[in-house]
Design an enzyme around this catalytic site. Structure first.
Site, short mmCIF file in Angstrom:
data_model
loop_
_atom_site.label_atom_id
_atom_site.label_comp_id
_atom_site.label_asym_id
_atom_site.label_seq_id
_atom_site.Cartn_x
_atom_site.Cartn_y
_atom_site.Cartn_z
N ASP A 66 40.52 41.78 39.48
CA ASP A 66 40.72 43.02 40.25
C ASP A 66 41.48 42.79 41.57
O ASP A 66 42.33 43.60 41.94
CB ASP A 66 39.36 43.66 40.58
CG ASP A 66 38.82 44.47 39.41
OD1 ASP A 66 39.61 44.80 38.49
OD2 ASP A 66 37.62 44.78 39.41
N THR A 124 39.90 36.58 33.71
CA THR A 124 38.74 36.08 34.46
C THR A 124 37.62 35.76 33.48
O THR A 124 37.40 36.52 32.53
CB THR A 124 38.23 37.08 35.51
OG1 THR A 124 36.90 36.69 35.92
CG2 THR A 124 38.14 38.51 35.00
N ASP A 148 34.43 40.96 34.26
CA ASP A 148 34.04 42.04 35.18
C ASP A 148 35.21 42.97 35.53
O ASP A 148 35.30 43.46 36.66
CB ASP A 148 33.41 41.45 36.46
CG ASP A 148 34.38 40.55 37.22
OD1 ASP A 148 35.40 40.14 36.64
OD2 ASP A 148 34.10 40.25 38.39
N ARG A 165 44.28 31.60 46.17
CA ARG A 165 43.90 32.85 46.83
C ARG A 165 44.73 32.91 48.10
O ARG A 165 45.02 31.88 48.71
CB ARG A 165 42.40 32.86 47.10
CG ARG A 165 41.61 32.78 45.79
CD ARG A 165 40.16 33.19 45.94
NE ARG A 165 39.52 33.33 44.63
CZ ARG A 165 38.90 32.35 43.98
NH1 ARG A 165 38.84 31.14 44.50
NH2 ARG A 165 38.35 32.58 42.81
N ARG A 196 29.34 35.48 40.16
CA ARG A 196 28.81 35.73 41.50
C ARG A 196 28.35 37.18 41.63
O ARG A 196 27.35 37.47 42.26
CB ARG A 196 29.87 35.39 42.55
CG ARG A 196 29.28 35.14 43.91
CD ARG A 196 30.31 34.58 44.86
NE ARG A 196 30.64 33.19 44.58
CZ ARG A 196 31.72 32.58 45.05
NH1 ARG A 196 32.59 33.23 45.81
NH2 ARG A 196 31.95 31.32 44.77
N ASP A 246 34.64 36.07 34.11
CA ASP A 246 33.47 36.89 34.45
C ASP A 246 33.31 38.17 33.63
O ASP A 246 32.28 38.82 33.70
CB ASP A 246 33.50 37.26 35.94
CG ASP A 246 33.19 36.08 36.84
OD1 ASP A 246 32.69 35.06 36.33
OD2 ASP A 246 33.45 36.17 38.05
N GLY A 288 40.64 33.20 40.38
CA GLY A 288 40.01 32.10 39.60
C GLY A 288 40.75 31.89 38.28
O GLY A 288 41.12 32.85 37.62
P1 ADP Z 1 40.64 38.02 41.32
O1 ADP Z 1 42.05 38.41 41.06
O2 ADP Z 1 40.11 37.05 40.31
O3 ADP Z 1 39.75 39.22 41.55
P2 ADP Z 1 40.62 37.52 44.17
O4 ADP Z 1 39.75 38.68 44.51
O5 ADP Z 1 40.38 36.21 44.86
O6 ADP Z 1 40.60 37.14 42.64
O7 ADP Z 1 42.12 37.99 44.44
C1 ADP Z 1 43.21 37.15 44.17
C2 ADP Z 1 44.29 37.38 45.19
O8 ADP Z 1 44.78 38.72 45.06
C3 ADP Z 1 43.87 37.28 46.65
O9 ADP Z 1 43.80 35.97 47.12
C4 ADP Z 1 44.97 38.04 47.33
O10 ADP Z 1 46.12 37.25 47.47
C5 ADP Z 1 45.26 39.16 46.31
N1 ADP Z 1 44.56 40.37 46.75
C6 ADP Z 1 43.24 40.63 46.75
N2 ADP Z 1 42.98 41.83 47.30
C7 ADP Z 1 44.16 42.36 47.65
C8 ADP Z 1 44.56 43.58 48.28
N3 ADP Z 1 43.68 44.50 48.66
N4 ADP Z 1 45.88 43.78 48.49
C9 ADP Z 1 46.78 42.85 48.11
N5 ADP Z 1 46.49 41.69 47.53
C10 ADP Z 1 45.19 41.43 47.30
O1 F6P Z 2 36.24 32.79 38.00
C1 F6P Z 2 35.18 33.62 38.36
C2 F6P Z 2 34.23 32.89 39.23
O2 F6P Z 2 33.81 31.80 38.52
C3 F6P Z 2 33.03 33.66 39.73
O3 F6P Z 2 31.96 33.69 38.86
C4 F6P Z 2 32.70 32.95 41.01
O4 F6P Z 2 32.12 33.85 41.89
C5 F6P Z 2 34.01 32.48 41.50
O5 F6P Z 2 34.88 32.41 40.39
C6 F6P Z 2 33.96 31.17 42.17
O6 F6P Z 2 35.24 30.67 42.33
P1 F6P Z 2 35.62 29.49 43.30
O7 F6P Z 2 34.52 28.50 43.21
O8 F6P Z 2 36.91 28.98 42.74
O9 F6P Z 2 35.76 30.08 44.65
#
Ligand code: ADP
Ligand code: F6P
Length: 324
Positions: A108, A130, A134, A77, A176, A132, A16
């Site tokens: 994360d 982020t 978090d 993503r 979320r 959030d 995000g």
């Molecule tokens: P955030 O970084 O905000 O937590 P996401 O959880 O959507 O957002 O993760 C962002 C991107 O990081 C994912 O779309 C994916 O490409 C990569 N990613 C997430 N988990 C893993 C993982 N276990 N190993 C490698 N890449 C990952």
């Molecule tokens: O950026 C964080 C966040 O806003 C979370 O609070 C929410 O769960 C998520 O992104 C939603 O993202 P999207 O609508 O882009 O999937």
């Protein structure tokens, strides 16, 4: 073992978006250039990496962006990058483009990907980005300050009309899995109720009883801040109206909380984190996340950072309850 000398740094934003990401990108680019390094921007996070959407960046590539929301590198993503083949392909593409150091700005999930790149020989540093808040290892994440101020201003406006119409208002904010935006707005907006994914027990009847009591005491509005993770704001409004006889409206603030010009705090902290990430890479560091803790910028091993847990600050939660 001799440390690998980093000559070309890549930078990407992932997951995000968050206001202040541009300030971090700008700091990475300009710090790297000041140190005589080359910089490449990887568009659209890991998805763009796998598509080889890689552009050369210079000082003017990041002109006029510090005040802008969103991310000039775009974000995405990418499921493919969660696979071992995707990660191997990503590391090979980095090598092909001469990228020997990478800065990943995200949450994360993005750090998990950064850890994989690091294990495959690309020195990688994560920056917490982020709205959030978090990320367990850091008391600050890029975008939270802007997002809570955006939400707070919107809730103030809803409160005006809620009071005029003597209504109850449920306002759903982002988060979320994490209730930090809801908690901060709960305190900052003086809400009567805050419902957090980490704490809410689902006892709607108690809320209804408190709304009825408040109305008997002469309260003109009743603001409930509901974190996205609780959801169901519209149906909750219908049930509360039916049970209390008080007109109740739900407003879902949604993605407006992720946009807008970043606050000064987000610009400054993000700039410092971006500069620190480049410094770490030039020192030969890899597999680290930059964090802000006890008034200091520190760096932590990615796997250790990912194992840390964060919970709602009990004192803040208690204070929000007695003040509301
Ligand atoms: P955030 O970084 O905000 O937590 P996401 O959880 O959507 O957002 O993760 C962002 C991107 O990081 C994912 O779309 C994916 O490409 C990569 N990613 C997430 N988990 C893993 C993982 N276990 N190993 C490698 N890449 C990952
Ligand atoms: O950026 C964080 C966040 O806003 C979370 O609070 C929410 O769960 C998520 O992104 C939603 O993202 P999207 O609508 O882009 O999937």
């Amino acid at each position: 073992m001799a440390q690998k000398e980093v000559k070309t740094i890549g930078v990407l934003t992932s997951g995000g978006d968050a206001p202040g990401m541009n300030a971090a990108i700008r700091a990475v680019v300009r710090t790297a250039i000041a140190k005589g390094l080359k910089v490449k921007g990887v568009m659209r996070g890991y998805a763009g990496l796998l598509q080889e959407e890689i552009v050369d960046m210079n000082s003017s590539s990041v002109s006029e962006c510090i005040n802008k929301g969103g991310t000039i590198l775009y974000t995405a993503r990418c499921t493919e990058f969660t696979t071992a083949e995707g990660q191997k392909k990503g590391a090979e593409i980095c090598k092909k483009h001469g990228i020997d150091g990478m800065v990943v700005i995200g949450g994360d999930g993005s750090f998990k990907g950064a850890g994989k790149l690091s294990a495959l020989g690309i020195n990688t540093i994560g920056i917490p980005g982020t709205i959030d808040l978090d990320i367990a290892c850091s008391e600050y994440t890029i975008g939270f300050d802007t997002a809570v101020n955006t939400a707070m201003n919107a809730i103030d406006k809803i409160r005006d009309t809620s009071t005029s119409h003597e209504r109850c208002s449920i306002i759903e904010v982002m988060g979320r899995k994490a209730g930090y935006i809801a908690l901060w707005c709960g305190i900052g907006n003086g809400a009567e109720e805050i419902l957090l994914p980490e704490r809410y027990d689902g006892d709607e009847q108690q809320i209804i009883n408190r709304i009825i009591d408040a109305r008997k005491r002469g309260k003109k509005h009743y603001i409930i801040i509901n974190a996205e993770g609780i959801g169901h704001s519209t149906s909750m409004a219908r049930r509360i109206e039916a049970a209390t006889g008080i007109e109740t409206r739900a407003t879902i603030l949604g993605h407006m909380q992720r946009g807008g010009s970043p606050t000064c705090k987000d610009r400054v902290y993000a700039s410092i984190m971006g500069a620190k990430a480049v410094e770490l890479l030039t020192e030969g560091a890899s597999n680290r996340v930059i964090a802000y803790k006890n008034g200091q910028y520190i760096d932590i091993d990615i796997q250790e950072a990912l194992m840390m847990k964060k919970d709602i600050d009990e004192e803040q939660y208690y204070i929000s309850k007695i003040l509301g």
